[in-house]
Design a protein around this motif. Structure first.
Motif, PDB file in Angstrom:
ATOM      1  N   GLY A 188       2.373 -14.485  -3.827  1.00  0.00           N
ATOM      2  CA  GLY A 188       3.206 -13.508  -3.158  1.00  0.00           C
ATOM      3  C   GLY A 188       2.797 -13.150  -1.751  1.00  0.00           C
ATOM      4  N   LEU A 189       1.764 -13.824  -1.190  1.00  0.00           N
ATOM      5  CA  LEU A 189       1.375 -13.496   0.179  1.00  0.00           C
ATOM      6  C   LEU A 189       2.316 -14.142   1.189  1.00  0.00           C
ATOM      7  N   ILE A 190       2.601 -13.418   2.273  1.00  0.00           N
ATOM      8  CA  ILE A 190       3.266 -14.015   3.422  1.00  0.00           C
ATOM      9  C   ILE A 190       2.433 -13.704   4.655  1.00  0.00           C
ATOM     10  N   SER A 191       2.668 -14.420   5.732  1.00  0.00           N
ATOM     11  CA  SER A 191       1.861 -14.236   6.931  1.00  0.00           C
ATOM     12  C   SER A 191       2.341 -13.037   7.745  1.00  0.00           C
ATOM     13  N   GLN A 192       1.486 -12.605   8.671  1.00  0.00           N
ATOM     14  CA  GLN A 192       1.863 -11.525   9.576  1.00  0.00           C
ATOM     15  C   GLN A 192       3.076 -11.929  10.406  1.00  0.00           C
ATOM     16  N   VAL A 193       3.135 -13.198  10.808  1.00  0.00           N
ATOM     17  CA  VAL A 193       4.266 -13.671  11.613  1.00  0.00           C
ATOM     18  C   VAL A 193       5.560 -13.548  10.817  1.00  0.00           C
ATOM     19  N   GLU A 194       5.515 -13.979   9.546  1.00  0.00           N
ATOM     20  CA  GLU A 194       6.700 -13.868   8.698  1.00  0.00           C
ATOM     21  C   GLU A 194       7.097 -12.415   8.486  1.00  0.00           C
ATOM     22  N   ALA A 195       6.083 -11.552   8.322  1.00  0.00           N
ATOM     23  CA  ALA A 195       6.362 -10.137   8.069  1.00  0.00           C
ATOM     24  C   ALA A 195       7.064  -9.486   9.246  1.00  0.00           C
ATOM     25  N   HIS A 196       6.738  -9.906  10.474  1.00  0.00           N
ATOM     26  CA  HIS A 196       7.348  -9.303  11.654  1.00  0.00           C
ATOM     27  C   HIS A 196       8.668  -9.961  12.030  1.00  0.00           C
ATOM     28  N   SER A 197       8.934 -11.162  11.500  1.00  0.00           N
ATOM     29  CA  SER A 197      10.172 -11.851  11.849  1.00  0.00           C
ATOM     30  C   SER A 197      11.270 -11.628  10.818  1.00  0.00           C
ATOM     31  N   GLN A 198      10.905 -11.057   9.673  1.00  0.00           N
ATOM     32  CA  GLN A 198      11.897 -10.806   8.644  1.00  0.00           C
ATOM     33  C   GLN A 198      11.477  -9.589   7.840  1.00  0.00           C
ATOM     34  N   LYS A 199      12.419  -9.009   7.127  1.00  0.00           N
ATOM     35  CA  LYS A 199      12.081  -7.895   6.253  1.00  0.00           C
ATOM     36  C   LYS A 199      11.441  -8.449   4.994  1.00  0.00           C
ATOM     37  N   PRO A 200      10.147  -8.126   4.743  1.00  0.00           N
ATOM     38  CA  PRO A 200       9.464  -8.704   3.589  1.00  0.00           C
ATOM     39  C   PRO A 200      10.098  -8.251   2.280  1.00  0.00           C
ATOM     40  N   ALA A 201      10.057  -9.129   1.288  1.00  0.00           N
ATOM     41  CA  ALA A 201      10.531  -8.760  -0.046  1.00  0.00           C
ATOM     42  C   ALA A 201       9.676  -7.631  -0.599  1.00  0.00           C
ATOM     43  N   ILE A 202      10.238  -6.904  -1.548  1.00  0.00           N
ATOM     44  CA  ILE A 202       9.577  -5.710  -2.057  1.00  0.00           C
ATOM     45  C   ILE A 202       8.293  -6.036  -2.794  1.00  0.00           C
ATOM     46  N   ASP A 203       8.156  -7.283  -3.321  1.00  0.00           N
ATOM     47  CA  ASP A 203       7.005  -7.599  -4.161  1.00  0.00           C
ATOM     48  C   ASP A 203       5.979  -8.493  -3.483  1.00  0.00           C
ATOM     49  N   VAL A 204       6.067  -8.699  -2.174  1.00  0.00           N
ATOM     50  CA  VAL A 204       5.107  -9.571  -1.499  1.00  0.00           C
ATOM     51  C   VAL A 204       3.996  -8.741  -0.858  1.00  0.00           C
ATOM     52  N   LEU A 205       2.928  -9.433  -0.484  1.00  0.00           N
ATOM     53  CA  LEU A 205       1.792  -8.816   0.184  1.00  0.00           C
ATOM     54  C   LEU A 205       1.545  -9.527   1.497  1.00  0.00           C
ATOM     55  N   VAL A 206       1.130  -8.767   2.506  1.00  0.00           N
ATOM     56  CA  VAL A 206       0.795  -9.333   3.808  1.00  0.00           C
ATOM     57  C   VAL A 206      -0.715  -9.255   4.045  1.00  0.00           C
ATOM     58  N   THR A 207      -1.267  -8.054   3.974  1.00  0.00           N
ATOM     59  CA  THR A 207      -2.701  -7.867   4.192  1.00  0.00           C
ATOM     60  C   THR A 207      -3.271  -6.986   3.090  1.00  0.00           C
ATOM     61  N   PRO A 208      -3.478  -7.539   1.898  1.00  0.00           N
ATOM     62  CA  PRO A 208      -4.080  -6.736   0.829  1.00  0.00           C
ATOM     63  C   PRO A 208      -5.549  -6.495   1.115  1.00  0.00           C
ATOM     64  N   VAL A 209      -5.978  -5.238   1.137  1.00  0.00           N
ATOM     65  CA  VAL A 209      -7.358  -4.917   1.512  1.00  0.00           C
ATOM     66  C   VAL A 209      -8.122  -4.169   0.435  1.00  0.00           C
ATOM     67  N   ALA A 210      -7.440  -3.598  -0.563  1.00  0.00           N
ATOM     68  CA  ALA A 210      -8.130  -2.827  -1.590  1.00  0.00           C
ATOM     69  C   ALA A 210      -7.250  -2.713  -2.815  1.00  0.00           C
ATOM     70  N   MET A 211      -7.890  -2.417  -3.955  1.00  0.00           N
ATOM     71  CA  MET A 211      -7.114  -2.211  -5.180  1.00  0.00           C
ATOM     72  C   MET A 211      -7.884  -1.309  -6.128  1.00  0.00           C
ATOM     73  N   ALA A 212      -7.156  -0.751  -7.090  1.00  0.00           N
ATOM     74  CA  ALA A 212      -7.737   0.071  -8.142  1.00  0.00           C
ATOM     75  C   ALA A 212      -6.874  -0.074  -9.382  1.00  0.00           C
ATOM     76  N   ILE A 213      -7.463   0.189 -10.557  1.00  0.00           N
ATOM     77  CA  ILE A 213      -6.769   0.040 -11.826  1.00  0.00           C
ATOM     78  C   ILE A 213      -6.707   1.387 -12.517  1.00  0.00           C
ATOM     79  N   ASP A 214      -5.512   1.780 -12.996  1.00  0.00           N
ATOM     80  CA  ASP A 214      -5.360   3.073 -13.658  1.00  0.00           C
ATOM     81  C   ASP A 214      -5.700   2.969 -15.150  1.00  0.00           C
ATOM     82  N   GLY A 215      -5.541   4.083 -15.860  1.00  0.00           N
ATOM     83  CA  GLY A 215      -5.898   4.127 -17.272  1.00  0.00           C
ATOM     84  C   GLY A 215      -5.053   3.254 -18.161  1.00  0.00           C
ATOM     85  N   SER A 216      -3.906   2.788 -17.663  1.00  0.00           N
ATOM     86  CA  SER A 216      -3.040   1.890 -18.422  1.00  0.00           C
ATOM     87  C   SER A 216      -3.191   0.440 -17.984  1.00  0.00           C
ATOM     88  N   ASP A 217      -4.220   0.156 -17.210  1.00  0.00           N
ATOM     89  CA  ASP A 217      -4.523  -1.186 -16.689  1.00  0.00           C
ATOM     90  C   ASP A 217      -3.492  -1.690 -15.688  1.00  0.00           C
TER      91      ASP A 217
END
Length: 599
Positions: A188-217
């Protein structure tokens, strides 16, 4: 006849001597390179791939003295075809042994091998290659794995599965089981160039830098490039997206980290807005704290966040341009204490990449001092008392752009254990309090591998001084009291009729102001020098409103605006007088009509 007898005797003598010194009887014949080895197999375990084979059926007339080992590799996802791009990983084993263990491997990579025998005449033909061996453990040499791109973050679910966040190799998230064996991956990653040239889809990532998991995984990923939080279920299926670029509540500017408290609320480091935002388990905005500055409770480079079991919030600042700092806040966002870096050399750029807690409320901090090549993980208690460290101070090095870990050849010629060398970027603790460091190399560190330190005291273990002060604002002879409690004090207050209240302050830091509602109500903004200051309403009664905010260093006054600010008495008097005159005129008209006059 005599000469013939002599020749026979010499031949027999040569054969006898040959048998005595171990030279084959075919020594006079021309030797060749060995034939190809046979029955090559490869099996992978948690940390390596073991090769086994049978010696060639012909040694070429000379003893086998070693083997050449070649390897081809391909990245995940693998193809079924064996690659033809073989390269030697061992030019000569120097031994006739028919086994070899390859530890120079990395996770999520497919390998195939071929072997060639070596004798005094040279290297023979290669064996048939093995099929693709999928190395799907997260570990490798020295119990260390290697990812093609640097790991951004790590998180553990309730079952002990390990989720690793990257920006390239796994495309985004790789999931491993408790033994470090690959389970699944999400793209689901797209590049910064793609992100600025089009509206990214709701489920894609451009620059994922952190994450956390809740009590429901469920997995929450901070996408710094798109200024939003992406939520996925435990199977890595997309659920929803939260946030957008901006300065409003629930908006972000370069978010950098996320953490959950035990109630399921999550906190986001809104780096570009120099604040921490709190959301309830449904993702609804709750509150915020922080502003730009170096005073206690303010931020200049907020980067990472961790929360202990008591709900205390720890926020680290990168320190790329200054010594790093970790601030401790209570669950309401009130400053408690801090830990500051000790790097004072102007050539020493000291910073921290990540912080995390184990189940015993020990705080782990990745500390990097580029100028003196000190890359380590330090273990503190929740009061910032140093307990132990992990990492050799000088074996990892900074090449001017990033931390580098030495090669295997370095460790062969030095006494420093390779496992103690690290360039920590991400750090996490599993349910057994094993510590995982990611650099790009992955290290699983047991508690007994940390080296105890002489206990130290935090740089500022006590909370800031709390003082109370009062100032009166007067308008048209009426006085209104402004009460301040906190690190700064109020020195005077002025009412700008129907517009705002100006409050002069002395000092900096967190402060609470109690303002009478008949002076100002419906408080909307606080500004200083044209810049908005975030605030929270901490109390309200029928007569007063109490707000909390942090006074930036160097600020001498703030302007408070609201839906209602008391007007000047002269204006009120004019309205009353006009109303009275209209009443008089109306009465006069009624009386005049009754007497036959026209007014």
């Amino acid at each position: 006849m005599a000469l013939c007898k002599i020749g026979v005797i010499l031949a027999l003598t040569a054969m006898l001597l040959g048998s005595l010194v171990g030279v084959p009887s075919s020594w006079a014949q021309s030797a060749t390179v060995p034939a190809a080895p046979t029955d090559l197999t490869a099996t992978a375990d948690e940390t390596s791939i073991k090769l086994e084979w049978k010696a060639p059926t012909s040694d070429g007339g000379r003893p086998i003295i070693g083997y050449k080992i070649e390897r081809a590799s391909q990245n995940y996802p693998y193809s079924d075809a064996t690659s033809s791009s073989y390269g030697p990983i061992v030019p000569d084993t120097g031994s006739p042994s028919t086994t070899y263990i390859d530890k120079t491997i990395r996770p999520l990579t497919g390998y195939s091998y071929r072997i060639s025998a070596i004798n005094a005449q040279g290297t023979g033909a290669a064996s048939n290659p093995t099929s693709i061996i999928k190395f799907e453990s997260m570990f490798g040499v020295w119990g260390i794995g290697y990812f093609k791109s640097s790991v951004a973050d790590i998180a553990f679910d309730k079952s002990g599965n390990i989720d690793i966040l990257q920006t390239n190799f796994c495309r985004a998230i790789c999931k491993f089981d408790t033994n470090g064996v690959f389970v699944s991956a999400f793209g689901g990653l797209i590049s910064q160039v793609e992100a600025h040239s089009q509206k990214p889809a709701i489920d894609v990532l451009v620059t994922p830098v952190a994450m956390a998991i809740d009590g429901s995984d469920n997995i929450y990923v901070v996408d710094q490039g798109l200024n939003r939080i992406q939520k996925y279920d435990s199977s890595l299926d997309f659920l929803e997206s939260m946030g957008s670029l901006g300065t409003g509540d629930g908006q972000f500017k370069g978010p950098s980290d996320i953490a959950f408290d035990k109630s399921g609320n999550f906190y986001v480091v809104d780096s570009g807005n120099f604040r921490i935002q709190k959301f309830d388990p449904s993702g609804t905005f709750v509150s915020k704290f922080g502003s730009l500055g170096r005073a206690d409770g303010q931020f200049t480079e907020p980067r990472a966040i961790a929360i202990d079991t008591s709900g205390n919030i720890f926020v680290s600042e990168d320190g790329y341009f200054t010594a790093y700092r970790i601030q401790k806040f209570d669950s309401s966002g009130t400053f408690v204490s801090k830990l500051e870096g000790h790097c004072t050399d102007q050539n020493c750029s000291e910073y921290t990449n990540a912080i995390t807690f184990d189940s015993s409320d020990n705080l782990y901090v990745t500390e990097n001092e580029r100028g003196i090549q000190n890359f380590k993980i330090s273990k503190y208690n929740s009061d910032f008392i140093l307990l132990s460290t992990f990492g050799s101070p000088t074996c990892a090095y900074f090449d001017g752009q990033e931390c580098r870990e030495p090669t295997q050849q370095y460790f062969n010629s030095n006494s420093i254990p390779g496992f103690q060398c690290l360039c920590p970027v991400a750090v996490g603790a599993d349910g057994s309090n094993n510590i995982f460091s990611f650099g790009p190399r992955i290290k699983k560190i047991a508690q007994d591998e940390f080296i105890s330190a002489t206990p130290s005291t935090p740089s500022t273990p006590t909370p800031p001084t709390t003082q109370q002060s009062t100032a009166a604002a007067t308008l048209d002879g009426k006085s209104y009291s402004v009460v301040a409690t906190g690190a700064a004090k109020v020195t005077s207050a002025t009412i700008n009729a129907k517009k705002s209240v100006m409050v002069s302050l002395s000092g900096s830091g967190e402060i609470q102001l109690k303002l009478p509602k008949n002076m100002i109500d419906g408080i909307s903004t606080i500004t200083a020098g044209g810049q908005n200051i975030p605030f929270t309403t901490v109390g309200t009664t029928a007569s007063d409103t109490t707000i909390k905010f942090t006074v930036p260093s160097g600020t001498s006054s703030v302007e408070i605006q609201g839906a209602m600010v008391v007007p000047e008495f002269g204006v009120i008097a004019a309205i009353v007088l006009a109303t009275s005159l209209l009443g008089v005129i109306s009465i006069a008209r009624l009386r005049g009509r009754s007497l036959g006059f026209r007014l």
